[in-house]
Design an enzyme around this catalytic site. Structure first.
Site, PDB file in Angstrom:
ATOM      1  N   LYS A  51       0.832  -1.205   0.000  1.00  0.00           N
ATOM      2  CA  LYS A  51       0.000   0.000   0.000  1.00  0.00           C
ATOM      3  C   LYS A  51       0.867   1.255   0.000  1.00  0.00           C
ATOM      4  O   LYS A  51       0.584   2.219  -0.700  1.00  0.00           O
ATOM      5  CB  LYS A  51      -0.958  -0.012   1.207  1.00  0.00           C
ATOM      6  N   GLN A  95      -5.048  -1.554   9.811  1.00  0.00           N
ATOM      7  CA  GLN A  95      -4.844  -2.870   9.198  1.00  0.00           C
ATOM      8  C   GLN A  95      -5.372  -3.972  10.126  1.00  0.00           C
ATOM      9  O   GLN A  95      -4.964  -4.063  11.285  1.00  0.00           O
ATOM     10  CB  GLN A  95      -3.345  -3.073   8.914  1.00  0.00           C
ATOM     11  N   ASP A 118     -11.576   2.517   3.972  1.00  0.00           N
ATOM     12  CA  ASP A 118     -11.848   1.091   3.770  1.00  0.00           C
ATOM     13  C   ASP A 118     -13.335   0.832   3.561  1.00  0.00           C
ATOM     14  O   ASP A 118     -13.722  -0.285   3.204  1.00  0.00           O
ATOM     15  CB  ASP A 118     -11.358   0.293   4.996  1.00  0.00           C
TER      16      ASP A 118
END
Ligand code: NAD
Length: 279
Positions: A51, A95, A118
């Site tokens: 990422k 995460q 997200d």
């Protein structure tokens, strides 16, 4: 059979995003993505590295906060809260999975919907469920983008999604429904799975088991999207028995190089969208 090339599509998306990031920069707006990792899950480390590299490529500034596995709930919440109220930060990604003992839901709730890149927040899921503009989870959004860029029609088609997780299967089904497909969602308690799958014009599998989708589950000429990421003997593979299934499909995603790169590209897109809204 044609490959749905996620690597190629993701590169196209990144080129478009680079131009949008440059336009924002010209107006004095930096695109900053905060990434929070708690603990030392090796898969998380790899995902974050990918990422960060993708951010660098389009000009997004990554801010990575790494906290030890024994971080307390209060410490984790303080870090996420500080990022939430920092006007420089456009998007926040925590995460997952978090180390056992941390209350994931409470930590995720601290991310405001406008920084929820997200698309996991109740607000964004609710907007998606009611077919209103929302920040959509990166993986299913990436699948839609891959289908759209390959001009695969969805309206009126029979779509079957295997898996009902909040991050893949469920939002995937909602997106396909919003795109006017006729959608069936299958899961671990589904009976007669193979027969249901055989009706699909589009079959999306997000289970997490190698060779789960076999040739007898696929209608001749179907489009097959393999979301699964499995590691067997050090090699990556998806959920679909690719060698046996591919000859029966019109389009199929490879693993790696299919949905994975699109997921990362959509994270960048969600972040640029957030920055544009903030401006
Ligand atoms: P999950 O474990 O949360 O969900 C798996 C789903 O599979 C569940 O909804 C379950 O009901 C269903 N399932 C399990 N056994 C089944 C069976 N026998 N028949 C039918 N359904 C069954 O997993 P997830 O987070 O949704 O991820 C699924 C897979 O996708 C994993 O391999 C994961 O690594 C991968 N993934 C890939 C990307 C990407 O970018 N390509 C992103 C996220 C997840």
């Amino acid at each position: 059979m044609k490959l749905l090339d996620g690597k190629l599509c993701a590169a196209e998306v990144r080129t478009e995003l680079k131009a949008r990031v440059a336009r924002l920069a010209a107006e004095g707006k930096k695109v900053v993505l905060a990434v929070v990792r708690i603990g030392d899950d090796p898969a998380s480390e790899i995902y974050i590295r990918n990422k960060v590299r993708a951010c660098d490529e389009v000009g997004i500034v990554p801010v990575v906060r790494i906290l030890p596995a024994d971080t307390s709930q209060a410490e984790a919440e303080a870090v996420v809260s500080a990022l939430s109220s920092d006007p420089e930060i456009c998007g926040i990604l925590v995460q997952l999975p978090l180390p056992a003992g941390l209350d994931e839901a409470r930590i995720m709730r601290l991310i405001p919907p406008e920084k929820d890149v997200d698309g996991f927040s109740a607000q964004n899921l609710g907007l998606l469920a009611s077919d209103r503009p929302a920040t959509v989870a990166c993986t299913p959004q990436g699948v839609m983008e891959l289908l759209r860029r390959n001009m695969i029609p969805l309206a009126g088609k029979r779509a079957v999604v295997i898996g009902r997780s909040n991050i893949v299967g469920r939002p995937m089904a909602l997106l396909l429904l919003n795109a006017d497909a006729t959608v069936t969602v299958c899961h671990s308690k589904t009976q007669g799975l193979a027969a249901i799958c055989r009706e699909a014009d589009l079959l999306v599998c997000a289970v997490g088991r190698p060779n789960f989708v076999t040739a007898d589950m696929v209608k001749e000429g179907a489009v097959v999207v393999d979301v699964g990421i499995n590691r067997t003997a050090g090699k990556l593979c998806g959920d679909v028995d690719f060698a046996a299934v591919a000859p029966h499909t019109s389009y199929i995603t490879p693993v790696p190089g299919g949905v994975g790169p699109m997921t990362v590209a959509m994270l960048l897109k969600n972040c640029v969208d957030a920055a544009e809204r903030q401006l």
